[in-house]
Design a protein around this motif. Sequence first.
Motif, mmCIF file in Angstrom:
data_model
loop_
_atom_site.group_PDB
_atom_site.id
_atom_site.type_symbol
_atom_site.label_atom_id
_atom_site.label_comp_id
_atom_site.label_asym_id
_atom_site.label_seq_id
_atom_site.Cartn_x
_atom_site.Cartn_y
_atom_site.Cartn_z
ATOM 1 N N GLY A 51 -23.068 -36.362 8.929
ATOM 2 C CA GLY A 51 -21.872 -36.426 9.765
ATOM 3 C C GLY A 51 -21.580 -35.094 10.429
ATOM 4 N N ARG A 52 -21.711 -33.992 9.655
ATOM 5 C CA ARG A 52 -21.498 -32.649 10.235
ATOM 6 C C ARG A 52 -22.588 -32.315 11.247
ATOM 7 N N LYS A 53 -23.815 -32.647 10.869
ATOM 8 C CA LYS A 53 -24.928 -32.325 11.772
ATOM 9 C C LYS A 53 -24.818 -33.100 13.083
ATOM 10 N N LEU A 66 -18.474 -25.085 15.993
ATOM 11 C CA LEU A 66 -18.835 -26.092 14.996
ATOM 12 C C LEU A 66 -19.858 -25.553 14.001
ATOM 13 N N ILE A 67 -20.803 -24.752 14.506
ATOM 14 C CA ILE A 67 -21.817 -24.164 13.618
ATOM 15 C C ILE A 67 -21.162 -23.261 12.577
ATOM 16 N N MET A 68 -20.224 -22.438 13.011
ATOM 17 C CA MET A 68 -19.568 -21.534 12.075
ATOM 18 C C MET A 68 -18.728 -22.306 11.059
ATOM 19 N N GLN A 69 -18.078 -23.391 11.507
ATOM 20 C CA GLN A 69 -17.293 -24.202 10.571
ATOM 21 C C GLN A 69 -18.188 -24.864 9.533
ATOM 22 N N VAL A 70 -19.269 -25.468 9.989
ATOM 23 C CA VAL A 70 -20.172 -26.153 9.066
ATOM 24 C C VAL A 70 -20.853 -25.154 8.137
ATOM 25 N N SER A 71 -21.250 -23.986 8.661
ATOM 26 C CA SER A 71 -21.905 -22.978 7.821
ATOM 27 C C SER A 71 -20.958 -22.488 6.735
ATOM 28 N N SER A 72 -19.704 -22.293 7.104
ATOM 29 C CA SER A 72 -18.724 -21.822 6.115
ATOM 30 C C SER A 72 -18.489 -22.866 5.044
ATOM 31 N N TYR A 75 -21.874 -16.494 4.455
ATOM 32 C CA TYR A 75 -23.242 -16.822 4.843
ATOM 33 C C TYR A 75 -24.207 -15.687 4.524
ATOM 34 N N LYS A 76 -23.704 -14.412 4.430
ATOM 35 C CA LYS A 76 -24.581 -13.317 4.015
ATOM 36 C C LYS A 76 -24.955 -13.466 2.539
ATOM 37 N N PHE A 77 -23.996 -13.973 1.796
ATOM 38 C CA PHE A 77 -24.291 -14.237 0.389
ATOM 39 C C PHE A 77 -25.365 -15.320 0.263
ATOM 40 N N ILE A 78 -25.297 -16.326 1.124
ATOM 41 C CA ILE A 78 -26.289 -17.397 1.085
ATOM 42 C C ILE A 78 -27.667 -16.847 1.420
ATOM 43 N N GLU A 79 -27.724 -15.930 2.386
ATOM 44 C CA GLU A 79 -29.013 -15.335 2.741
ATOM 45 C C GLU A 79 -29.618 -14.604 1.544
ATOM 46 N N TRP A 80 -28.756 -13.889 0.796
ATOM 47 C CA TRP A 80 -29.257 -13.191 -0.392
ATOM 48 C C TRP A 80 -29.651 -14.179 -1.488
ATOM 49 N N ASP A 112 -27.926 -18.862 11.913
ATOM 50 C CA ASP A 112 -29.174 -18.685 12.665
ATOM 51 C C ASP A 112 -30.057 -19.925 12.574
ATOM 52 N N GLU A 113 -30.082 -20.545 11.406
ATOM 53 C CA GLU A 113 -30.882 -21.762 11.262
ATOM 54 C C GLU A 113 -30.289 -22.903 12.095
ATOM 55 N N TRP A 114 -28.962 -22.982 12.155
ATOM 56 C CA TRP A 114 -28.335 -24.013 12.988
ATOM 57 C C TRP A 114 -28.628 -23.763 14.468
ATOM 58 N N ARG A 115 -28.572 -22.505 14.882
ATOM 59 C CA ARG A 115 -28.870 -22.192 16.288
ATOM 60 C C ARG A 115 -30.322 -22.526 16.611
ATOM 61 N N ALA A 116 -31.209 -22.230 15.670
ATOM 62 C CA ALA A 116 -32.618 -22.578 15.885
ATOM 63 C C ALA A 116 -32.796 -24.087 15.997
ATOM 64 N N GLU A 117 -32.043 -24.845 15.187
ATOM 65 C CA GLU A 117 -32.097 -26.309 15.253
ATOM 66 C C GLU A 117 -31.665 -26.806 16.634
#
Length: 768
Positions: free
Chosen positions: A355-357, A415-421, A445-450, A566-571
């Motif tokens: 739904g978010r995607k 929307l990307i920032m909302q979904v990523s958060s 999201y920096k924590f997720i990258e780590w 970044d992954e959402w933007r690449a998508e």
Amino acid sequence: MYKCETTGKLKCGCNHTEWDHKSEWEVGRHLDTPSHKKWFQNNEATAQQQSLLSAYNSAKKSDADERLQLVGTRVSSLSEESKEFCEATTKAFLRAGIPMNKLDGPFREYLAKYCQRTLAHRSDLTRECIPGLLEEETELQRIELRDRLLSIIYDATPRQGDAFACVARYMEIDTKFRTARARHLLIHVSTIKGSLNATALSAEVCTALANREIRAERVPAAAMDRCFTNSASATEMNSCAAIVGKLQRFTVFCFAHMTCNAGDCASFVLLELFWTYLQKVFSQSTAAQDEWSDVTGASWPTYSETRWFSLYEVLEKISDLFPDLLTVMTRVATKKISPANSSKLLNLLLDPLLGRKLKIVLAAYVEGLKPLRNLCYWIESDATDIAFRVGERIEEFKALFPDGGMMKLPKTERLIMQVSSSMSMFICLHLMHYHKLTFHISPLYKFIEWATRSIDDDGGGYTAPALPVATPSTSTPRVTVAQINRQVNAAHPRRPTRAASAGVSAATRALESVQQTRQREQQEAQAAATEAAANAQVEAAREAARVAALEQALRDEANRPPLTPDEWRAEVMTGLLPAIEYIMDRISEGGDRYDAMQFYSGARIFDPSYAKTLSRAQAFALIDKMSVYPIFNKDGDNSIINRLKKTWPAYYKNATQVQAKFGNNMREDKDKAGISTWHYRMSLRLGSELIDDVQCRYCTSGNRHCTCYNDAKVWWEACEMAALVLPSSGTSERAFSMLSNMFGDKQSKLLSDALQLGLMLAFNKRKV
């Protein structure tokens, strides 16, 4: 196949068998035999191909002569006064696209009661009025196009067995108001029984020009869509022109079709599956459409396979009302409307990840393709000055995508920032619950990258859970919609359509007896029904395989959803960039629209508000770009290219006096002919300056009788020629649209002369 000079019958070179040219069934059966096809392939490049075309045209002419002869032998039942009234009535009905059978019954009684006029029977009107009116329209076109330079725009309908249309574009001068604008005339319409090949299409174009007494050298440019048959036909005609030493035609493949095809290249698996479910639910159920109207207060947007960017228009409206879609689908599924597909669509909307995607890819599709849609709608115009403005308009479009990258998408980014958060918060809670973590790191999201990096890379070595949890798939690479379509097409190929026999004209059918016509129509109807049933089964199997492949691809994608911005933007870029690359490849060097793009870039120089900003070197570079236009290069040293360079100082001096900015905004230019009118009026002013000036204002010779004034008129001459180069074949598409609106399916058996006359009267805006 050729015509025997002694017997007058058709003979085939493969076995020299003879047939009467009216024997449609026998000729068609022979053309379908393997022996004839093999012989024709071996001799396709020989003169026999031209003999076939000559025999076919000869047979058509013979049938037409016999038909006219039969018409002429019948005694006219109309007086001169009655014939004038009947012709006007017939013309009005055909002009409005009203079937001729409507003249019988109540309308005839109405005329007798209130107008005291008697109308002839429909058969008499068809026999005595339509041929004369068609010849009158043809003669009027000959007069209007006599001794004019013009371009042609032609195309055939995408469905086999429909129509071919050819439109002429020429410049019309209004001496009273001193204006110059382009005008379009529909000069040829023909119903095609089977698919057109390149040779038959070339014959139709030559027939259109010959019937209006237009020599090929008076047609320096042509516009058409970039299908194989059209391009092969254009190459064939230019090859013939080169052989006889004539000027080759500058062919422009439709830029509007290019932008529409580019839009089709943008795709997301999730969006494609969403659209498939949506169509199955709403396009086949008025009850579902009523639910949509009740909740949103708007009607369900209609989709057309033939209208440019129709899919985009529908998805744009759905995107604006997307918050209401969940409510609509809940009501639809509760009422069990299209239960198989409505339940799938509702589950897709309720899924926490999909739904978010879906919100993101739908917003990206609408936002990313909007400039492409606007370019398509702008470029399909047939405005007078569009050739001078399309270069700038495309450069503005290219500037939105620097270095082939993606433009900024503000709504999608939010929307990307909302979904990523939200996903980051989910993973943080997951870590804190299962690993007893109590610390806080910001931004999330920096924590997720780590956390998702491997331990070897100094990361947390954490594997994010899938939402929802899916069974791991062995197919890790993601597939695109184009790959899925290719696989389905290979597994379920479409059935070949049966082409109609060549060499038999519609006039031959007009000479059939009633019994023969009835038998032939019954056989054709039975064959069409059988073929339609078989095609429906094949299409159903193809659609089921396509949906299954899309669902499997979506399950594979769910195993590794995008996590970071970044992954959402690449998508998003993966789905949208193919559309931009499609356009860039075609207008770049080596592309099929490169020459046309070069010409349009150079044609900007005809805009005086732009020309006054150029240096001499820049102006000459733009003039050289227009050398791809063959008519600009003829006459050697006295070519238009060289004359434009020679008179550049005079044109530049006049351009610096222009205060208005023409630009490429068509709305600011009401008649869309400001540049052409300026050049026309400038050519008139040059003539008066030659008389009034004591010494030349354009050179230092001081001699009033120099050639500067007359030489500078080449800019109007070149402007008139350049305005003929249309970047779109939308004009012929409008003829097809008018054809479908005026003559529906119930009028498919209308006499071809009546169809052609009615369409010409409407397209050419003739007064009754």
